[in-house]
Scaffold this motif. Sequence first.
Motif, PDB file in Angstrom:
ATOM      1  N   GLY A 234     -10.029  10.107  -5.871  1.00  0.00           N
ATOM      2  CA  GLY A 234      -9.039   9.375  -5.086  1.00  0.00           C
ATOM      3  C   GLY A 234      -7.704  10.099  -5.100  1.00  0.00           C
ATOM      4  O   GLY A 234      -7.462  11.008  -5.907  1.00  0.00           O
ATOM      5  N   ALA A 235      -6.821   9.701  -4.211  1.00  0.00           N
ATOM      6  CA  ALA A 235      -5.516  10.349  -4.092  1.00  0.00           C
ATOM      7  C   ALA A 235      -4.611   9.965  -5.258  1.00  0.00           C
ATOM      8  O   ALA A 235      -4.620   8.833  -5.737  1.00  0.00           O
ATOM      9  CB  ALA A 235      -4.861   9.956  -2.777  1.00  0.00           C
ATOM     10  N   ILE A 250      -2.194  -0.662   4.578  1.00  0.00           N
ATOM     11  CA  ILE A 250      -1.890  -0.840   3.162  1.00  0.00           C
ATOM     12  C   ILE A 250      -3.178  -1.037   2.367  1.00  0.00           C
ATOM     13  O   ILE A 250      -3.284  -0.601   1.214  1.00  0.00           O
ATOM     14  CB  ILE A 250      -0.912  -2.023   2.950  1.00  0.00           C
ATOM     15  CG1 ILE A 250      -0.345  -2.010   1.543  1.00  0.00           C
ATOM     16  CG2 ILE A 250      -1.553  -3.352   3.256  1.00  0.00           C
ATOM     17  CD1 ILE A 250       0.608  -0.889   1.256  1.00  0.00           C
ATOM     18  N   SER A 251      -4.181  -1.646   2.994  1.00  0.00           N
ATOM     19  CA  SER A 251      -5.482  -1.810   2.328  1.00  0.00           C
ATOM     20  C   SER A 251      -6.165  -0.467   2.134  1.00  0.00           C
ATOM     21  O   SER A 251      -6.690  -0.163   1.056  1.00  0.00           O
ATOM     22  CB  SER A 251      -6.364  -2.746   3.150  1.00  0.00           C
ATOM     23  OG  SER A 251      -7.631  -2.869   2.570  1.00  0.00           O
ATOM     24  N   ASP A 252      -6.162   0.363   3.186  1.00  0.00           N
ATOM     25  CA  ASP A 252      -6.755   1.696   3.073  1.00  0.00           C
ATOM     26  C   ASP A 252      -6.029   2.528   2.018  1.00  0.00           C
ATOM     27  O   ASP A 252      -6.655   3.265   1.243  1.00  0.00           O
ATOM     28  CB  ASP A 252      -6.697   2.419   4.420  1.00  0.00           C
ATOM     29  CG  ASP A 252      -7.717   1.886   5.416  1.00  0.00           C
ATOM     30  OD1 ASP A 252      -8.610   1.130   4.999  1.00  0.00           O
ATOM     31  OD2 ASP A 252      -7.588   2.218   6.614  1.00  0.00           O
ATOM     32  N   ALA A 253      -4.709   2.439   1.984  1.00  0.00           N
ATOM     33  CA  ALA A 253      -3.937   3.198   1.001  1.00  0.00           C
ATOM     34  C   ALA A 253      -4.341   2.824  -0.416  1.00  0.00           C
ATOM     35  O   ALA A 253      -4.456   3.691  -1.299  1.00  0.00           O
ATOM     36  CB  ALA A 253      -2.449   2.936   1.201  1.00  0.00           C
ATOM     37  N   ALA A 254      -4.588   1.546  -0.649  1.00  0.00           N
ATOM     38  CA  ALA A 254      -5.015   1.107  -1.982  1.00  0.00           C
ATOM     39  C   ALA A 254      -6.409   1.613  -2.310  1.00  0.00           C
ATOM     40  O   ALA A 254      -6.669   2.113  -3.420  1.00  0.00           O
ATOM     41  CB  ALA A 254      -4.971  -0.417  -2.058  1.00  0.00           C
ATOM     42  N   LYS A 259      -7.152   5.557  -9.929  1.00  0.00           N
ATOM     43  CA  LYS A 259      -6.629   4.620 -10.922  1.00  0.00           C
ATOM     44  C   LYS A 259      -5.171   4.963 -11.225  1.00  0.00           C
ATOM     45  O   LYS A 259      -4.828   6.116 -11.428  1.00  0.00           O
ATOM     46  CB  LYS A 259      -7.471   4.731 -12.196  1.00  0.00           C
ATOM     47  CG  LYS A 259      -7.106   3.787 -13.326  1.00  0.00           C
ATOM     48  CD  LYS A 259      -7.786   2.458 -13.174  1.00  0.00           C
ATOM     49  CE  LYS A 259      -7.590   1.617 -14.434  1.00  0.00           C
ATOM     50  NZ  LYS A 259      -8.215   0.291 -14.318  1.00  0.00           N
ATOM     51  N   ARG A 260      -4.314   3.948 -11.211  1.00  0.00           N
ATOM     52  CA  ARG A 260      -2.879   4.103 -11.442  1.00  0.00           C
ATOM     53  C   ARG A 260      -2.206   5.048 -10.445  1.00  0.00           C
ATOM     54  O   ARG A 260      -1.254   5.761 -10.758  1.00  0.00           O
ATOM     55  CB  ARG A 260      -2.591   4.555 -12.873  1.00  0.00           C
ATOM     56  CG  ARG A 260      -2.982   3.517 -13.916  1.00  0.00           C
ATOM     57  CD  ARG A 260      -2.419   3.824 -15.272  1.00  0.00           C
ATOM     58  NE  ARG A 260      -2.712   2.734 -16.195  1.00  0.00           N
ATOM     59  CZ  ARG A 260      -2.281   2.677 -17.451  1.00  0.00           C
ATOM     60  NH1 ARG A 260      -1.554   3.675 -17.942  1.00  0.00           N
ATOM     61  NH2 ARG A 260      -2.590   1.658 -18.223  1.00  0.00           N
ATOM     62  N   GLY A 261      -2.708   5.062  -9.233  1.00  0.00           N
ATOM     63  CA  GLY A 261      -2.082   5.840  -8.182  1.00  0.00           C
ATOM     64  C   GLY A 261      -0.780   5.208  -7.732  1.00  0.00           C
ATOM     65  O   GLY A 261      -0.450   4.069  -8.083  1.00  0.00           O
ATOM     66  N   GLU A 280      -7.315  -3.870  -9.600  1.00  0.00           N
ATOM     67  CA  GLU A 280      -8.400  -3.090 -10.199  1.00  0.00           C
ATOM     68  C   GLU A 280      -7.986  -1.664 -10.525  1.00  0.00           C
ATOM     69  O   GLU A 280      -8.459  -1.073 -11.491  1.00  0.00           O
ATOM     70  CB  GLU A 280      -9.617  -3.091  -9.266  1.00  0.00           C
ATOM     71  CG  GLU A 280     -10.269  -4.475  -9.123  1.00  0.00           C
ATOM     72  CD  GLU A 280     -11.256  -4.528  -7.973  1.00  0.00           C
ATOM     73  OE1 GLU A 280     -11.479  -3.465  -7.336  1.00  0.00           O
ATOM     74  OE2 GLU A 280     -11.789  -5.621  -7.708  1.00  0.00           O
ATOM     75  N   ARG A 281      -7.081  -1.128  -9.733  1.00  0.00           N
ATOM     76  CA  ARG A 281      -6.669   0.255  -9.968  1.00  0.00           C
ATOM     77  C   ARG A 281      -5.296   0.349 -10.651  1.00  0.00           C
ATOM     78  O   ARG A 281      -4.800   1.439 -10.897  1.00  0.00           O
ATOM     79  CB  ARG A 281      -6.613   1.009  -8.634  1.00  0.00           C
ATOM     80  CG  ARG A 281      -7.975   1.246  -7.993  1.00  0.00           C
ATOM     81  CD  ARG A 281      -7.811   1.982  -6.668  1.00  0.00           C
ATOM     82  NE  ARG A 281      -9.079   2.368  -6.079  1.00  0.00           N
ATOM     83  CZ  ARG A 281      -9.858   1.571  -5.368  1.00  0.00           C
ATOM     84  NH1 ARG A 281      -9.474   0.331  -5.153  1.00  0.00           N
ATOM     85  NH2 ARG A 281     -11.008   1.997  -4.881  1.00  0.00           N
TER      86      ARG A 281
END
Length: 704
Positions: A234-235, A250-254, A259-261, A280-281
């Motif tokens: 993930g990014a 904003i959903s796609d960004a999440a 994790k902790r992005g 969760e992240r």
Amino acid sequence: MKQILQSFKTGKTELAELPTPVVKKGEVLIQTTRSLVSLGTERMLVEFGKANLITKARQQPDKVKMVLDKIKAEGLMPTLETVFNKLEQPLPLGYCNVGKVIEVGEGVIDFKIGDRVASNGQHAEFVCIPQNLVAHIPENVSDEEAVFTVIGSIGLQGIRLVNPTFGETVVVIGLGLIGLLTAQMLVANGCKVIGYDLDDTKINLAKEKGILAFNPSKGNDPVKYVVNQTNGVGADAVIITASAKSNAIISDAANMSRKRGRIVLVGVVGLNISRAEFYERELSFQVSCSYGPGRYDDDYEQKGRDYPLAFVRWTEKRNFETVLNAIASQKIQVQDLITEIVDLENYQQIYGDIGSSKSIASILKYKEDNKPDHSIIVDDKKLAVSTGNIAIIGAGNFTKMTMLPALKNTDAHLKYIVSSGGVNGTALAQKHGIAKSSTDYNEVLKDEKLDLVMITTRHNLHASMVIEALQHNKHVFVEKPLSLNLEELSTIETAYEKSKGSLMVGFNRRFSPHIEKMKDLLGSSQMNIIATMNAGSIPSNVWVHDMVVGGGRIIGEACHYMDLIVFLTGSRIKAVCMNAMDVNPKENTDNASILVKLENGSTGVINYFSNGAKSYSKERLEVYSQDRTLVMDNFIKTTGYGFKGFSKLKTKLDKGHKNQFGRLVSSANSGKGISLIPYEELINVTKASFAAIESLKSNSWVEV
């Protein structure tokens, strides 16, 4: 000079003729050579202006609540008048400006005449900008390149909040102008950059700059694409530079973040956030504010107080300089982002179809041989009047919504309106038939045919402008307060004694039919008066709270009721004692009770509160005298108890403005001056307001 303006009411964009602004302390006057049209921001403003009232209301639910509260307190018609007046106010467009310094204000040491500079100035031939919003342009950077400075700083501030490290993967959602500049800066920072947009032209440009770019409408799912490109991790960070109402972004960004992005919003998108996706992240989310620390801080922007570099490394000005240096070193390349360069006079080539424009960067080009002119003729038919000419100094809300409507049915000969930027003043001149719009107060005073000066500026300018007008032997009306301290007041008194002019302060409430009726009923007697102002809260950063600029709300507004007490009792104030609700009161408060002793033995209590409900009446006055009581409610209803032949007076909301200005104009036109209130009372009330502040500091009664 020419400047591009947009109407909030109709959405119409026009090239207006305005007076050139006058350079002020801490500012530089810039002659524009180029400015950049921010298509995303300006398209949004134009579309909002073209929308109907219902659509506007839906987009601003907080403003609708304010309107409803105002209707409850003041009635339907005054509220509608306020709303429509607000919509008529023209909006200057643009915030990416390049030009040459042609004049330097007092206190400016970093710039000199002839310097090429970039600033957040508007689409205008001349702009006056505070020094902390201006940056020098390196010699090897052209004007066309430098015009990207401010918009590049918006992206840079988003990057600083993300705080990327070398080798991290950062996704840029939306590859418009800000997105492309942001992606370039991330590449220069050593990041792996993924970007996506729905425009193939922007995708191709991004690919040329080393960005992994794709169009999600062509088959790539954004979340899956990013996850695949990061080997399932993930990014590390996502910067959203897109403008859309959908919550999907904003959903796609999440969902594409590790994790902790970190997610930073630079653009405008729907923010119905799913707690589960962020929970969760353990994602962090932050909204970026414009171009860096200092933005919207008057101390930094208007007063020139820089933040210490050791504590705030990157201010908005230092971000400007960073972007310019990156362009100079070719780390950011902007020439291929320019879609068109259009002469200012042909601005409709850009704005005519801005809603459907596919342009990336549109630049306006300005003539460089124009000369500044601080005064323009708006209505030459009004120049013929030889006596009774009036100049209004200040074009803010009070002038627009109160003074000019009140002057409408009088014999006022309005020759000038003076405003700092020229935009509001010219709009009001056009609407109300004022002969000239100007930005130079001192030049206006030199007009020998000018008789009356009416001052409605910010409070810190009142005293100096009154003094200058009196020195020119003009009659002077000034909105309260007359001054902000005893030193200023003493200088006014000296100027008044030497002047052939007269003086009036805008204590309009004594001219209300309710107050005049109360005065008539009470006669000359001792009385007790309780005045309550349900003033409502104003954010602490608004200028009225600044003791240097606004003087605080006691000096600036509670003085109205000190004047009313003087008027009703027929006696001057001799002592004041003020108590504030604040835990540690110093000198500034807007929650206080003021006790007033009058020379004839009468007493008064002024309750000035900002913590009441806005839906409740704003002002209330109670008078007790000789077994009689009068109660005035919000200048709409006055009720009498114990009075023979009087029980009630009811009117529309009437705070006395029309009566005050009608008498003022009649008196000025008659050649008798404008001393509608005894000079001694003006001085007494002003000193009493200062005494209230001194009482708060000393915790004691203060003699006036």
